[in-house]
Design an enzyme around this catalytic site. Structure first.
Site, PDB file in Angstrom:
ATOM      1  N   SER A   9     127.283  -9.465  33.677  1.00 59.81           N
ATOM      2  CA  SER A   9     126.887  -9.604  32.273  1.00 59.81           C
ATOM      3  C   SER A   9     127.128 -11.044  31.823  1.00 59.81           C
ATOM      4  CB  SER A   9     127.686  -8.638  31.388  1.00 59.81           C
ATOM      5  OG  SER A   9     129.063  -8.993  31.363  1.00 59.81           O
ATOM      6  N   GLY A  10     126.411 -11.450  30.787  1.00 59.13           N
ATOM      7  CA  GLY A  10     126.550 -12.819  30.300  1.00 59.13           C
ATOM      8  C   GLY A  10     126.146 -13.830  31.344  1.00 59.13           C
ATOM      9  N   TYR A 147     139.599 -13.521  19.176  1.00 59.41           N
ATOM     10  CA  TYR A 147     139.253 -13.704  20.588  1.00 59.41           C
ATOM     11  C   TYR A 147     140.403 -13.302  21.509  1.00 59.41           C
ATOM     12  CZ  TYR A 147     138.119 -16.056  24.979  1.00 59.41           C
ATOM     13  OH  TYR A 147     137.886 -16.339  26.305  1.00 59.41           O
TER      14      TYR A 147
END
Length: 228
Positions: A9-10, A147
């Site tokens: 992913s990403g 984050y």
């Protein structure tokens, strides 16, 4: 070398993009997920299969399951690499900021893993990319409340999944990375120069994703060349 089916992913930039290139160079079949697949398509690699994918879109997961089912694919490795960072003082963080960060860094990891698990076997490996900022006792930085706390959450999630699936597999491990020179880092900290390039970190993750399950399960590995 055994050819493996790998999902990342990403994958359109930074570490994910470098991973896709390096794994394809070793002839593995790579399913690359990203909201922007143009950079992946431009590579024109026969064993690279870009899929437009938004971790916040429930239909995207259904589409991936349908794709794997139609192709009758088994998945050997899943690399949860996609990440979202917001650098903002805690008092300025709104509910939407928290939702955006957690939707990618925690909920997206959980949902993608759940979607892919039925296609993996006991020898498979799920690797999640976390951050040193999510490690208990590590140095913390102002502005990264959303984050770093989200990266701490996926560390615990990895430990839980390893326990839940310890009899049937696959293996689950999490890598807490130090600073890596990527577009995402530059957006959050303009002008900061990290000691490790995206390609260098991708090379490490690639090797670990292919072999780490032989030695580790439910483990957090800190991948940083500095000691906070």
């Amino acid at each position: 070398m055994t050819i493996k089916n790998i999902i990342i992913s990403g994958a359109s930039r930074g570490i994910g993009f470098e991973l896709a290139k390096q794994l394809c160079a070793e002839n593995h079949q790579v399913i690359a997920l990203s909201r922007n697949i143009t950079p992946l398509q431009a590579l024109a690699l026969p064993n690279l299969h870009p899929i437009c994918f938004d971790l916040q879109d429930q239909d995207a997961y259904k589409g991936l399951v349908a794709y794997l089912t139609e192709k009758q694919l088994s998945v050997d490795v899943l690399i949860n690499n996609a990440g979202k960072i917001i650098n903002k003082p805690f008092e300025d963080l709104g509910l939407q900021d928290w939702q955006e960060v957690y939707a990618t860094n925690v909920f997206g990891v959980a949902e993608l893993t759940k979607s892919v698990l039925p296609f993996m076997n006991k020898e498979g490996h799920v690797v999640t990319v976390s951050s040193m900022g999510g490690v208990q006792g590590s140095m913390k930085f102002p502005g990264l409340a959303a984050y770093s706390s989200s990266k701490g959450a996926v560390i615990t999630l990895t430990e839980l999944l390893a326990e839940e699936y310890k009899e049937t597999g696959p293996a689950f491990n999490v890598l807490a990375l130090g600073a890596v020179q990527t577009e995402m880092l530059n957006e959050a900290f303009p002008g900061y120069k990290a000691p490790v390039s995206a390609a260098e970190m991708a090379s490490y993750i690639k090797h670990f994703a292919m072999t780490g399950q032989q030695f580790y399960n439910g483990k957090l590995l800190q991948v940083a060349n500095t000691t906070p």
